[in-house]
Structure formats: C-alpha cells, structure tokens
Design a protein around this motif. Structure first.
Motif, mmCIF file in Angstrom:
data_model
loop_
_atom_site.group_PDB
_atom_site.id
_atom_site.type_symbol
_atom_site.label_atom_id
_atom_site.label_comp_id
_atom_site.label_asym_id
_atom_site.label_seq_id
_atom_site.Cartn_x
_atom_site.Cartn_y
_atom_site.Cartn_z
ATOM 1 N N ILE A 196 -15.349 -70.356 -31.488
ATOM 2 C CA ILE A 196 -15.018 -69.004 -31.936
ATOM 3 C C ILE A 196 -15.552 -68.762 -33.342
ATOM 4 N N ASP A 197 -15.344 -69.726 -34.238
ATOM 5 C CA ASP A 197 -15.820 -69.560 -35.611
ATOM 6 C C ASP A 197 -17.346 -69.460 -35.668
ATOM 7 N N SER A 198 -18.021 -70.254 -34.846
ATOM 8 C CA SER A 198 -19.475 -70.172 -34.800
ATOM 9 C C SER A 198 -19.922 -68.811 -34.259
ATOM 10 N N ALA A 199 -19.200 -68.298 -33.258
ATOM 11 C CA ALA A 199 -19.536 -66.976 -32.714
ATOM 12 C C ALA A 199 -19.322 -65.887 -33.758
ATOM 13 N N ILE A 200 -18.277 -66.034 -34.584
ATOM 14 C CA ILE A 200 -18.038 -65.073 -35.669
ATOM 15 C C ILE A 200 -19.236 -65.054 -36.619
ATOM 16 N N ARG A 201 -19.739 -66.229 -36.965
ATOM 17 C CA ARG A 201 -20.917 -66.302 -37.834
ATOM 18 C C ARG A 201 -22.140 -65.707 -37.140
ATOM 19 N N LYS A 202 -22.290 -66.029 -35.862
ATOM 20 C CA LYS A 202 -23.423 -65.496 -35.109
ATOM 21 C C LYS A 202 -23.386 -63.971 -35.069
ATOM 22 N N ALA A 203 -22.176 -63.410 -35.034
ATOM 23 C CA ALA A 203 -22.018 -61.950 -35.000
ATOM 24 C C ALA A 203 -22.438 -61.295 -36.307
ATOM 25 N N GLY A 204 -22.529 -62.096 -37.377
ATOM 26 C CA GLY A 204 -22.999 -61.551 -38.650
ATOM 27 C C GLY A 204 -21.990 -61.534 -39.769
ATOM 28 N N TRP A 205 -20.776 -62.063 -39.528
ATOM 29 C CA TRP A 205 -19.781 -62.097 -40.593
ATOM 30 C C TRP A 205 -19.940 -63.377 -41.400
ATOM 31 N N ASN A 206 -20.172 -63.237 -42.709
ATOM 32 C CA ASN A 206 -20.404 -64.390 -43.576
ATOM 33 C C ASN A 206 -19.259 -64.665 -44.541
ATOM 34 N N GLY A 207 -18.201 -63.851 -44.454
ATOM 35 C CA GLY A 207 -17.063 -64.053 -45.342
ATOM 36 C C GLY A 207 -16.099 -65.108 -44.822
ATOM 37 N N ARG A 208 -14.915 -65.114 -45.396
ATOM 38 C CA ARG A 208 -13.896 -66.085 -45.015
ATOM 39 C C ARG A 208 -13.414 -65.809 -43.590
ATOM 40 N N ILE A 209 -13.225 -66.880 -42.826
ATOM 41 C CA ILE A 209 -12.671 -66.760 -41.473
ATOM 42 C C ILE A 209 -11.198 -67.146 -41.536
ATOM 43 N N SER A 210 -10.336 -66.157 -41.438
ATOM 44 C CA SER A 210 -8.895 -66.387 -41.504
ATOM 45 C C SER A 210 -8.306 -66.414 -40.101
ATOM 46 N N GLU A 211 -7.075 -66.889 -40.008
ATOM 47 C CA GLU A 211 -6.395 -66.849 -38.720
ATOM 48 C C GLU A 211 -6.148 -65.412 -38.276
ATOM 49 N N ASP A 212 -5.917 -64.513 -39.225
ATOM 50 C CA ASP A 212 -5.756 -63.102 -38.875
ATOM 51 C C ASP A 212 -7.022 -62.548 -38.232
ATOM 52 N N LEU A 213 -8.175 -62.971 -38.745
ATOM 53 C CA LEU A 213 -9.435 -62.528 -38.152
ATOM 54 C C LEU A 213 -9.557 -63.055 -36.727
ATOM 55 N N ARG A 214 -9.266 -64.337 -36.521
ATOM 56 C CA ARG A 214 -9.356 -64.895 -35.170
ATOM 57 C C ARG A 214 -8.446 -64.151 -34.202
ATOM 58 N N ARG A 215 -7.239 -63.804 -34.656
ATOM 59 C CA ARG A 215 -6.269 -63.142 -33.778
ATOM 60 C C ARG A 215 -6.687 -61.710 -33.454
ATOM 61 N N ALA A 216 -7.538 -61.135 -34.289
ATOM 62 C CA ALA A 216 -7.988 -59.755 -34.057
ATOM 63 C C ALA A 216 -9.156 -59.683 -33.076
ATOM 64 N N ILE A 217 -9.708 -60.819 -32.731
ATOM 65 C CA ILE A 217 -10.875 -60.845 -31.854
ATOM 66 C C ILE A 217 -10.476 -60.512 -30.417
ATOM 67 N N LYS A 218 -11.301 -59.692 -29.781
ATOM 68 C CA LYS A 218 -11.182 -59.465 -28.343
ATOM 69 C C LYS A 218 -12.205 -60.353 -27.643
ATOM 70 N N VAL A 219 -11.733 -61.139 -26.701
ATOM 71 C CA VAL A 219 -12.606 -62.073 -25.990
ATOM 72 C C VAL A 219 -12.718 -61.661 -24.531
ATOM 73 N N ARG A 220 -13.934 -61.564 -24.079
ATOM 74 C CA ARG A 220 -14.204 -61.375 -22.653
ATOM 75 C C ARG A 220 -14.850 -62.668 -22.184
ATOM 76 N N ARG A 221 -14.203 -63.345 -21.266
ATOM 77 C CA ARG A 221 -14.728 -64.618 -20.782
ATOM 78 C C ARG A 221 -15.472 -64.398 -19.459
ATOM 79 N N TYR A 222 -16.398 -65.301 -19.177
ATOM 80 C CA TYR A 222 -17.180 -65.187 -17.954
ATOM 81 C C TYR A 222 -17.710 -66.559 -17.559
ATOM 82 N N GLN A 223 -18.197 -66.653 -16.339
ATOM 83 C CA GLN A 223 -18.796 -67.881 -15.852
ATOM 84 C C GLN A 223 -20.248 -67.606 -15.482
ATOM 85 N N SER A 224 -20.973 -68.655 -15.110
ATOM 86 C CA SER A 224 -22.379 -68.444 -14.781
ATOM 87 C C SER A 224 -22.849 -69.465 -13.758
ATOM 88 N N SER A 225 -23.882 -69.056 -13.039
ATOM 89 C CA SER A 225 -24.614 -69.959 -12.161
ATOM 90 C C SER A 225 -25.955 -70.206 -12.829
#
Length: 245
Positions: A196-225
């Motif tokens: 999750i933290d790596s994905a936050i960085r990949k998204a373009g956020w370079n500031g502090r990653i807090s637990e509040d930030l993680r809790r605000a994330i909306k996650v859509r999960r999926y599988q693949s072939s």
C-alpha cells in the motif's frame, strides 16, 4: 455503480471466464514485431471477448536465475475486445511508458511478453482487505491535506476508516491513484502495508504516509489470468503460422 463498473460486470458476467493463453502474448509480440519491421502480421485466431488487460514487456537477464527487468507495462481497467486491446496496449507499453525509452528492434530477442486479463473486481472494505499473491490492488485517495485527523492519531495499522466527511477546497481537487497487478507484491516480498505504501508513492504522493492516509484510501481489488512467452517461443509460433521473419 458507475457506467464503467456496470459495463465491466456485464462483460465478465455474460461470458465464460477466458484464461489467458500463449496466443495472446504471441499476438502482442507480433504487433510489436510488425510495427518495428513493417512485416505482415499473422491473423489472430483466439476468441475476441471483452476484458480489462495489461501488457508487460520484460528484458530477460543473460545470467541464469536472475530476475527479468521491467521494460514497459501499461494497461486499462476498461473492458476492450481482446484483439483491439492487446494490439493497442502492446504498442503503448512498448513505446509510451514514460519510465522507459521506446523499445527498439534490436531488443526483441531479449524480450519476454506477459499478458494479464483482469477479473473478479471487488470493492475492498479497507486497505488491508486483500490477499498478497491473489489480488491486485487499485487505490485512490484525496490530497492528504483534505483528510481529517483522527481524534487519537495512531501509527498502528488499522482497517478502520478515519472518517467519512472531508473538508472541501476547490484548490485541491486532485485524486491520487495507482495500481499493482496481483503478482507484484509477492514478487517484491512486500506485506500488505508495504505494498500500500509503495502504491501511495507510485500514485505521486511524496509526503509523510500516516495511518490516517492509509485509512482514507479506497481499494478496489481484482484477480488476473496471466501468461508469458519468450521471443524464441514467439518466433517459432510465427514461423509455424506462415509469418515471414
């Protein structure tokens, strides 16, 4: 449910699940090969169902046992007819991934092509509601300055939401987003929080990653072939199917 989600559900639900097969990768290789050499392509023979998909190009290591190096990876969460989508994203990932230079003809013999057909999209209940090695993740989150701070901030991981209402600021409407395919976290040796933290960085956020930030994330999960083929496998396929070298 959005129009895109409705279309996605219909595309996946109305058809039998189609596994990714080597022919999908051969078709991507053929598209790239013909774009670089102006040779005549081999006509595809696989069914043309609609799927979200990603095309990945890797450079194979010359040393046995060494991992491949990413050379380009781009895809779409919008369902596309496979023939159209694979040909389009084979070239987009080869020529327009901003992290890399365009793939050139001399590189072909060292390439591997991997195709991922995305399935089973679900809204996760929280940022921990997914399984490493099973699910890919697509995250979205608002600018962190718009996220309310919990009354008793904690650095401990928690799936609980930090709040449902966000202050409005017209100057900060940007939404961050990023995705990782299902195999990425496992290949990198990440746990859920590291992914999750790596994905936050990949998204373009370079500031502090807090637990509040993680809790605000909306996650859509999926599988693949997934399927992957080497240049040698593709070259044999093209010759067998009447294509010129």
């Amino acid at each position: 449910m959005s129009a895109l989600e409705s279309e996605l559900s219909k595309a996946i639900g109305d058809e039998a699940e189609q596994a990714c097969v080597p022919e999908h990768c051969y078709y991507c290789f053929d598209t790239l090969f013909c774009a670089l050499t102006r040779k005549k392509p081999v006509s595809p023979k696989f069914p043309d169902g609609k799927y979200p998909l990603f095309v990945t190009w890797n450079t194979r290591s010359s040393r046995p046992g060494k991992p491949h190096r990413l050379r380009g990876c781009i895809g779409t969460f919008e369902p596309h007819p496979l023939r159209e989508g694979l040909s389009e994203y084979a070239l987009i990932s080869a020529f327009r991934d901003s992290r890399f230079k365009k793939i050139e003809e001399w590189e072909l013999e060292n390439l591997e092509c991997k195709v991922s057909l995305l399935t089973d999209f679900e809204d996760a209940e929280n940022y921990l509601d997914w399984t490493v090695g099973v699910h890919g993740i697509h995250i979205t989150f608002p600018h962190p300055s718009l996220i309310p701070i919990a009354p008793s901030p904690s650095s401990a991981p928690s799936p609980l939401s930090s709040g449902s209402s966000l202050p409005t600021r017209s100057v900060l409407k940007h939404t961050f987003s990023a995705t990782y395919l299902p195999e990425v976290a496992e290949e990198q040796g990440w746990d859920k929080i590291e992914a999750i933290d790596s994905a936050i960085r990949k998204a373009g956020w370079n500031g502090r990653i807090s637990e509040d930030l993680r809790r605000a994330i909306k996650v859509r999960r999926y599988q693949s072939s997934i399927c992957a083929v080497s240049w040698e496998e593709y070259a044999r396929w093209r010759t067998t199917n009447g294509g010129s070298k």
